[in-house]
Design a protein around this motif. Structure first.
Motif, PDB file in Angstrom:
ATOM      1  N   ILE A  69       9.567   0.188  11.617  1.00 10.19           N
ATOM      2  CA  ILE A  69       9.337  -0.308  12.979  1.00 10.19           C
ATOM      3  C   ILE A  69       8.385  -1.496  12.993  1.00 10.19           C
ATOM      4  O   ILE A  69       8.686  -2.554  13.557  1.00 10.19           O
ATOM      5  N   MET A  70       7.208  -1.334  12.345  1.00 10.74           N
ATOM      6  CA  MET A  70       6.187  -2.380  12.448  1.00 10.74           C
ATOM      7  C   MET A  70       6.605  -3.645  11.707  1.00 10.74           C
ATOM      8  O   MET A  70       6.432  -4.761  12.203  1.00 10.74           O
ATOM      9  N   LYS A 177       2.121   1.239   6.940  1.00 12.17           N
ATOM     10  CA  LYS A 177       1.231   2.393   6.976  1.00 12.17           C
ATOM     11  C   LYS A 177       1.959   3.714   7.256  1.00 12.17           C
ATOM     12  O   LYS A 177       1.414   4.768   7.036  1.00 12.17           O
ATOM     13  N   VAL A 178       3.169   3.619   7.775  1.00 14.25           N
ATOM     14  CA  VAL A 178       3.919   4.844   8.084  1.00 14.25           C
ATOM     15  C   VAL A 178       4.880   5.114   6.938  1.00 14.25           C
ATOM     16  O   VAL A 178       5.642   4.245   6.540  1.00 14.25           O
ATOM     17  N   LYS A 179       4.792   6.333   6.386  1.00 12.65           N
ATOM     18  CA  LYS A 179       5.700   6.680   5.284  1.00 12.65           C
ATOM     19  C   LYS A 179       6.798   7.594   5.799  1.00 12.65           C
ATOM     20  O   LYS A 179       6.523   8.663   6.342  1.00 12.65           O
ATOM     21  N   VAL A 180       8.039   7.160   5.614  1.00 15.56           N
ATOM     22  CA  VAL A 180       9.156   8.050   5.936  1.00 15.56           C
ATOM     23  C   VAL A 180       9.445   8.848   4.669  1.00 15.56           C
ATOM     24  O   VAL A 180       9.856   8.296   3.652  1.00 15.56           O
TER      25      VAL A 180
END
Lengths: 315, 245
Positions: A69-70, A177-180
């Motif tokens: 997303i980011m 920073k977001v881990k899927v």
């Protein structure tokens, strides 16, 4: 005016809702540039061109191959600035929505969500109150982000060839920073928000073991399957099939409701469907008031007959 | 842990939607207002997290004075204090800027809200707040667990879900089954009357989007009934009248 359109891929193919966004961008701005992330099948550039894009910006960096997303928002904002685009068109989805929100902030652009129609002048129509009303919005400022609902426009196929240009956006560690960890996705099925036809079942079907006939009808029509809230609450069907106020809102061309009484919360999720067929044994079921076609009777007899009749019609 | 829960003040899901003043204003006549159902899930999960590992919950609403009964309900359910930004929530960007300003002043570990409001359904505010604060935002979040400063979540995607991990602080848009709605008990209702509710003035940002006119969808022309023993007629109508199959 010039529109950039975020085109999402699903299994290396442009999603139909994204092709709608391309046609929308062309209709709104006169010309549309598509931005695509990750590997796509060889025939997709021509499909995107046919829908109305004159140019495709293809992001091929491995870091951006899977949805982020980011990072996608940063890349799209960069492409908007580089290409001098004043309008971003995105189709509503679990990726499109959050990307749009972030791009709107980065560009200080006015955003209209759930747009259900082409703009009239500078006024954009949004579906509000969960499909029970519309707002005609005036977007202030120089730039705008328009997030469209399914069926806001038909996909055009008369566009020309699109040129393809590779784009390598600046990446920023803070965007990763977001881990899927993993994703679970039904494969091969038609996704509910993308489907032109939806067949939904409710409590009237009595149990999850009876979903075979719903699936058969859906398969015959090339439709997605949905369900009412009680059905998903009882775990007869997964939550991502729950259609309604607190579930998925669909706007297909045809919605077939089987054994669903039509509580107002369910209607809220389907009321922007073009045509609604209701099959229910209770002639007083409130759903009939919202339907175009109705059949009163036993779903266990009617649904298999309907499937057979459609098959016969299809030859 | 400091949690901010943003709540909307919206018409009950069964409300009849109508407009007044030449279709420029929502008709509040006879409408009952509630905490947005998705926001209610966010609040319920915040209360559970606080019960499990301590912390504080602040409820935030951007709205005019008539939203205070709704804010008091959030206090009754379990928020410790509340803030009302004294402005009509014109559009997502305006609301996001108000929330971001409060968040910058108070440094929350977690900012929770519903996946979308049920009046404007935009589902954009959480993403905008995340971007304004420079932190991740995720929605719709179906489960949320926190260990130390790491949040583990599942997020619904088309046809399935993804398992996601991120460090706090985060902005999350919530939906079921993240928690069960909580009904305030008598003690909660009594204590809510005296919990602090601060009223602050909005930023000077102009609305980015202005609604010129509302409209209702065209009325359905009425249902055409097909006898159960003549399903061929239904197929005929779908094919030749509606032209959808």
């Amino acid at each position: 005016m010039s529109a950039l359109v975020f085109v999402e891929l699903d299994e290396k193919k442009a999603k139909k809702s994204s092709l709608e966004a391309v046609s929308y961008g062309k209709a709104v701005a006169g010309s549309a540039t598509a931005i695509v992330f990750g590997e796509m099948d060889a025939d997709q550039a021509s499909a995107i061109g046919a829908a109305g894009a004159s140019k495709i910006i293809h992001v091929t960096d491995a870091k951006l191959a899977t949805p982020n997303i980011m990072a996608y928002a940063s890349a799209i904002a960069e492409a908007m600035n580089k290409g001098g685009h004043d309008t971003l068109i995105v189709s509503k989805s679990s990726l499109g929505d959050p990307v749009s929100a972030r791009v709107a902030i980065k560009l200080n652009a006015a955003l209209a969500a759930n747009v259900s129609d082409l703009p009239s002048g500078d006024v954009v129509k949004s579906s509000i109150y969960t499909g029970k009303a519309f707002a005609n919005n005036k977007l202030n400022g120089q730039r705008r982000v328009i997030v469209i609902k399914k069926n806001a426009i038909e996909v055009k196929t008369d566009g020309g060839a699109a040129s393809v240009e590779t784009f390598s956006p600046a990446t920023n560690d803070a965007d990763f920073k977001v881990k899927v960890i993993k994703s679970e996705k039904a494969t091969g099925d038609i996704l509910l928000p993308e489907a032109d036809i939806v067949v939904s079942g409710g409590r009237g079907l009595k149990g999850p073991e009876n979903w075979g006939m719903i699936e058969d009808l859906a398969k015959t029509l090339g439709a997605a399957t949905g369900c009412s809230k009680p059905v998903s609450d009882m775990d007869w069907r997964p939550h991502h099939e729950h259609v309604g106020q607190t579930g998925i809102k669909v706007s297909p061309t045809l919605y077939i409701a089987v054994g669903i009484s039509g509580a107002i919360q369910h209607l809220a999720g389907v009321n922007s469907s073009k045509y609604i067929v209701v099959i229910n044994k209770d002639p007083e079921a409130p759903f009939f008031k919202a339907a175009d076609y109705g059949v009163v009777g036993d779903a266990f007899e009617i649904v298999p007959k309907l499937t057979e009749a459609i098959k016969a019609e299809q030859g | 842990m400091k949690i901010l829960v943003c709540i909307t003040h919206v018409p009950d899901t069964t409300s009849k939607i109508a407009f007044t003043e030449n279709n420029t204003k929502f008709d509040k006549t006879g409408v009952q207002y509630i905490i947005g159902p998705y926001d209610d899930y966010a609040l319920a999960r915040a209360v559970e997290l606080k019960e499990a590992s301590g912390g504080t919950i602040t409820a935030l609403n951007v709205g005019e004075a008539d939203t205070e009964p709704t804010i008091r309900k959030a206090l009754a359910i379990g928020a410790d204090d509340a803030i009302r930004v004294n402005a009509f929530p014109t559009d997502a960007l305006f609301v996001a800027k108000q929330i971001a300003k409060i968040a910058e002043e108070n440094k929350y570990d977690l900012i929770l809200m519903g996946r979308e409001s049920i009046d404007f359904n935009g589902g954009q505010v959480h993403g905008m707040v995340g971007e304004l604060l420079g932190i991740p935002s995720l929605s719709p979040v179906m489960t949320l667990d926190i260990a130390g400063t790491t949040a583990k979540m599942t997020r619904e995607i088309e046809g399935g879900k993804e398992y996601v991990e991120a460090e706090l602080p985060l902005v999350l848009g919530c939906q079921e089954p993240i928690a069960e709605w909580k009904i305030p008990n008598m003690r909660g209702i009594m204590s809510a009357r005296t919990k602090p509710l601060a009223v602050v003035e909005p930023t000077s940002d102009a609305p980015a989007v202005v609604v010129e006119k509302y409209e209702l969808p065209p009325a359905k022309s009425g249902v055409k009934m097909v006898p159960a023993d003549n399903i061929g007629e239904l197929v005929n109508l779908l094919k030749n009248e509606a032209k959808v199959i």
